[in-house]
Structure formats: structure tokens, C-alpha cells
Design a protein around this motif. Structure first.
Motif, PDB file in Angstrom:
ATOM      1  N   ARG A 194     -10.110  -2.418  -1.576  1.00  0.00           N
ATOM      2  CA  ARG A 194     -10.402  -3.853  -1.463  1.00  0.00           C
ATOM      3  C   ARG A 194     -10.640  -4.178  -0.003  1.00  0.00           C
ATOM      4  NH1 ARG A 194      -4.918  -7.350  -1.795  1.00  0.00           N
ATOM      5  NH2 ARG A 194      -6.269  -8.667  -0.526  1.00  0.00           N
ATOM      6  N   GLU A 195     -11.203  -5.346   0.253  1.00  0.00           N
ATOM      7  CA  GLU A 195     -11.284  -5.796   1.634  1.00  0.00           C
ATOM      8  C   GLU A 195      -9.891  -6.163   2.117  1.00  0.00           C
ATOM      9  OE1 GLU A 195     -14.342  -8.404   3.111  1.00  0.00           O
ATOM     10  OE2 GLU A 195     -15.531  -8.112   1.286  1.00  0.00           O
ATOM     11  N   PHE A 196      -9.658  -5.994   3.407  1.00  0.00           N
ATOM     12  CA  PHE A 196      -8.351  -6.334   3.955  1.00  0.00           C
ATOM     13  C   PHE A 196      -8.102  -7.832   3.784  1.00  0.00           C
ATOM     14  CE2 PHE A 196      -6.780  -2.486   5.641  1.00  0.00           C
ATOM     15  CZ  PHE A 196      -5.484  -2.749   6.074  1.00  0.00           C
ATOM     16  N   PRO A 197      -6.853  -8.211   3.470  1.00  0.00           N
ATOM     17  CA  PRO A 197      -6.540  -9.635   3.325  1.00  0.00           C
ATOM     18  C   PRO A 197      -6.850 -10.407   4.606  1.00  0.00           C
ATOM     19  CG  PRO A 197      -4.734  -8.270   2.517  1.00  0.00           C
ATOM     20  CD  PRO A 197      -5.686  -7.348   3.208  1.00  0.00           C
ATOM     21  N   VAL A 198      -7.250 -11.634   4.446  1.00  0.00           N
ATOM     22  CA  VAL A 198      -7.538 -12.492   5.599  1.00  0.00           C
ATOM     23  C   VAL A 198      -6.276 -12.622   6.455  1.00  0.00           C
ATOM     24  CG1 VAL A 198      -8.201 -14.813   6.332  1.00  0.00           C
ATOM     25  CG2 VAL A 198      -9.296 -13.769   4.330  1.00  0.00           C
ATOM     26  N   GLY A 199      -6.439 -12.453   7.761  1.00  0.00           N
ATOM     27  CA  GLY A 199      -5.312 -12.568   8.669  1.00  0.00           C
ATOM     28  C   GLY A 199      -4.518 -11.296   8.859  1.00  0.00           C
ATOM     29  N   ARG A 200      -4.896 -10.228   8.157  1.00  0.00           N
ATOM     30  CA  ARG A 200      -4.201  -8.947   8.301  1.00  0.00           C
ATOM     31  C   ARG A 200      -5.174  -7.903   8.837  1.00  0.00           C
ATOM     32  NH1 ARG A 200       0.943  -8.639   8.534  1.00  0.00           N
ATOM     33  NH2 ARG A 200       0.978  -6.616   7.477  1.00  0.00           N
ATOM     34  N   ILE A 201      -4.627  -6.926   9.560  1.00  0.00           N
ATOM     35  CA  ILE A 201      -5.435  -5.831  10.077  1.00  0.00           C
ATOM     36  C   ILE A 201      -4.723  -4.519   9.782  1.00  0.00           C
ATOM     37  CG2 ILE A 201      -6.411  -7.254  11.929  1.00  0.00           C
ATOM     38  CD1 ILE A 201      -4.499  -5.796  13.870  1.00  0.00           C
ATOM     39  N   PRO A 202      -5.441  -3.392   9.802  1.00  0.00           N
ATOM     40  CA  PRO A 202      -4.797  -2.098   9.566  1.00  0.00           C
ATOM     41  C   PRO A 202      -3.705  -1.807  10.592  1.00  0.00           C
ATOM     42  CG  PRO A 202      -7.168  -1.890   9.363  1.00  0.00           C
ATOM     43  CD  PRO A 202      -6.905  -3.272   9.913  1.00  0.00           C
ATOM     44  N   ALA A 203      -2.782  -0.954  10.199  1.00  0.00           N
ATOM     45  CA  ALA A 203      -1.755  -0.497  11.131  1.00  0.00           C
ATOM     46  C   ALA A 203      -2.397   0.371  12.203  1.00  0.00           C
ATOM     47  CB  ALA A 203      -0.686   0.295  10.380  1.00  0.00           C
ATOM     48  N   GLY A 204      -1.888   0.253  13.428  1.00  0.00           N
ATOM     49  CA  GLY A 204      -2.460   1.019  14.531  1.00  0.00           C
ATOM     50  C   GLY A 204      -2.403   2.508  14.322  1.00  0.00           C
ATOM     51  N   GLY A 205      -1.442   2.979  13.524  1.00  0.00           N
ATOM     52  CA  GLY A 205      -1.308   4.411  13.283  1.00  0.00           C
ATOM     53  C   GLY A 205      -2.002   4.890  12.027  1.00  0.00           C
ATOM     54  N   ASN A 206      -2.822   4.039  11.414  1.00  0.00           N
ATOM     55  CA  ASN A 206      -3.569   4.453  10.223  1.00  0.00           C
ATOM     56  C   ASN A 206      -4.811   3.583  10.110  1.00  0.00           C
ATOM     57  OD1 ASN A 206      -4.535   5.310   7.778  1.00  0.00           O
ATOM     58  ND2 ASN A 206      -2.664   4.932   6.617  1.00  0.00           N
ATOM     59  N   MET A 207      -5.798   3.905  10.894  1.00  0.00           N
ATOM     60  CA  MET A 207      -7.030   3.119  10.901  1.00  0.00           C
ATOM     61  C   MET A 207      -8.214   4.054  11.120  1.00  0.00           C
ATOM     62  SD  MET A 207      -6.455   1.130  14.534  1.00  0.00           S
ATOM     63  CE  MET A 207      -5.977   2.034  16.015  1.00  0.00           C
TER      64      MET A 207
END
Length: 300
Positions: free
Chosen positions: A155-168
Motif C-alpha cells: 500500500r502507499e505509506f500512510p499520510v504523515g508517516r515515513i519509512p524507518a531509517g533502518g529499512n528504506m
């Protein structure tokens, strides 16, 4: 042909790095389609020697080490990106483990969703030495362990959330069009400054670039006991505030930062009051400590 490059920055954590690499070499994706670029960010321990020994034992994998003399996580990640050869670039940290399908999952996602410019996977917090403490809530766990699970479907990432820095992961095009990580942000040595991932994903969001959730790219974030102390939370929360202030200054949004922090204090006090009423004072206390540290960092 290298489809995807995995970049791992490391600084004086040879043992942790080798543990991460043990999971890397188990990837199901054909070894001809991926490489791993480890960036030694001026380590003074035996990181280089231990990596060389490990890589020699897995000579059929494309494992390389480069050295970045400029101290700082952003410098190290940028160095790894520039040294990499894949059309896709995934980034993890040296205190993590990944599942065997990690790289294959990202290749599959970007192949199936050509509009995706970036992606992030599932993050499972793993408490190594002691169980998850009773005082920890989802609010205090997020900055320490950053667990992430949005289900089993892409899915697209939820609005206001971003991937974790250690898994992107990113298409290489991202760094050509939008630039690399900002060296004014990000950890330097043992200082817990952050914000470089938020800064990059903010640039992508402003351009309308799509970010997807990759559920089959699973990372286990190892949390040692030292990260579950009051001293660590105070240091971490203070530096979160410092990072937020730096980003706000770079973007000319300092007033907005103070307004948001005031609103967060209101929410914090309401949640803390609820926990006090329901006889969970430890959760309330640690949440207030987190907010107080962030505010101190913003004001410093």
C-alpha cells in the motif's frame, strides 16, 4: 546485472555489523542481482579486518567496504549511495537483521509499481537482553525502536508517516533529482542527532513522489538494555528536539515548530492524566520525560 544495492553505514560496531551481514548473505535474490556496500565511517576498532575476513568466506557474494572520513551518518550513507551500482538502493543500519526475502521484496515492489520512488518495510522491535519494559508505551517505543507494521498488503505509506531509517529503499533517480541526505542533519559519531530521513522524505512528498509499504521486506531492530534507561531516553529526546529545531531553521518554520510542540504538550498531558487515573503512573512519567527532553532540545 546489479538490480539493487544494500548500503550499511557502520561506526565502531564490528560485532553488530557481522551479525547484520550474516542475515544479508542469506538473501534469496540471486547473488548476481545484488551487492552490499558497507561504509566504514572512520571506525577505530577492528571493523575493517573483521569485514575482510567475513567477505573472504562469502566470496560468491558481492560484498564491498568503502571508507568515509567525514564523520556523520549522512556523509556515510551518501558515500555508500555514490559507491553503489544498483538501479535500486536499500538502506539498513548495522544493529539490525533482515529476512531472506528482504532484497527480493523491494525488487518485486519497484517492478510492480513503476510510480513508486521510495519504499519502506516492516520493522519488528527485538529486545535482546531484557523484556519490553512495563513503562514503555507506543509513544515512548517509537523513538527508541521505531516498530512499523501496516499489515500484509502492499500500500502507499500512510499520510504523515515515513519509512524507518533502518529499512528504506529508493530508485537511484531519487538522489539524482532530489539530492542526497543533508549532512547538516543525521547522527555524528555517538551523538543522537537525526532528521536526515525526514528531510529527504519531505522533499519527495513536496514533489508528489510516491512512497510504498513493502510488507515482505522485514527488519528486526535489536534493542539492547542500554537503550532502556532513563539516561538514554533523556539524551535521545533532547537530540530529537535539536534535530527538529535544525530542520525548522533550514525550512524557515521555527514558529510553526513551537506551535506544534505546544499542541503536543496538550496531548501529552491528557494522555498522562488518563494513565494516572487508570493506575499506570510509570507510562505517564516516561511519556512526560520524553516530551520534556524534546522541548529542551528545541529551545537549546
Amino acid at each position: 546485472m546489479i538490480r539493487i544495492s544494500l548500503v550499511i553505514a557502520t561506526y565502531n560496531r564490528a560485532e553488530a555489523l557481522i551479525g547484520a551481514l550474516r542475515s544479508v548473505v542469506q538473501q534469496t535474490l540471486s547473488p548476481t542481482e545484488w551487492e552490499c556496500v558497507v561504509v566504514d565511517n572512520r571506525s577505530t576498532d577492528d571493523t575493517a579486518a573483521r569485514f575482510a575476513d567475513f567477505a573472504a568466506r562469502y566470496s560468491d557474494r558481492q560484498l564491498r567496504m568503502v571508507r568515509e572520513e567525514r564523520q556523520g551518518l549522512s556523509h556515510a550513507r551518501n558515500c555508500g549511495i555514490e559507491a553503489s551500482r544498483g538501479e535500486l538502493i536499500a538502506i539498513i543500519d548495522d544493529d539490525e537483521r533482515i529476512n531472506p526475502d528482504f532484497l527480493a521484496a523491494y525488487v518485486e515492489l519497484f517492478d510492480q509499481y513503476p510510480e513508486a520512488m521510495s519504499a519502506g518495510g516492516r520493522v519488528i522491535a527485538t529486545y535482546e537482553e531484557v523484556p519490553r519494559p512495563h513503562w514503555m508505551s507506543r509513544f515512548t517505543e517509537e523513538p527508541i525502536a521505531n516498530p512499523m507494521d501496516y499489515g500484509d498488503q502492499v500500500r502507499e505509506f500512510p499520510v504523515g508517516r515515513i519509512p524507518a531509517g533502518g529499512n528504506m529503499a529508493f530508485r537511484r533517480e531519487v538522489f539524482v533529482r532530489f539530492g542526497l541526505f543533508n549532512p547538516e542533519l543525521g547522527r555524528v559519531g555517538d551523538r543522537l542527532i537525526g532528521g536526515e530521513e525526514s528531510d529527504l522524505f519531505e522533499r519527495l512528498a513536496r514533489a508528489g513522489a510516491k512512497c510504498y509499504y513493502a510488507p515482505k521486506a522485514v527488519m528486526w531492530h535489536l534493542i539492547p538494555a542500554r537503550k532502556l534507561t532513563r539516561e538514554y531516553l533523556q539524551n535521545l529526546s533532547y537530540n530529537i528536539g535539536v534535530s527538529q529545531r535544525r530542520r525548522a531553521e533550514l525550512g524557515g518554520r521555527v514558529l510553526g515548530l513551537y506551535l506544534r510542540e505546544a499542541m503536543k504538550w496538550g496531548a501529552t498531558l491528557l494522555i498522562a492524566l488518563f494513565w494516572l487515573i487508570t493506575l499506570r503512573p510509570a507510562k505517564a512519567l516516561w511519556l512526560v520525560r520524553l516530551r520534556r527532553g524534546i522541548t529542551h532540545g528545541i529551545r537549546s
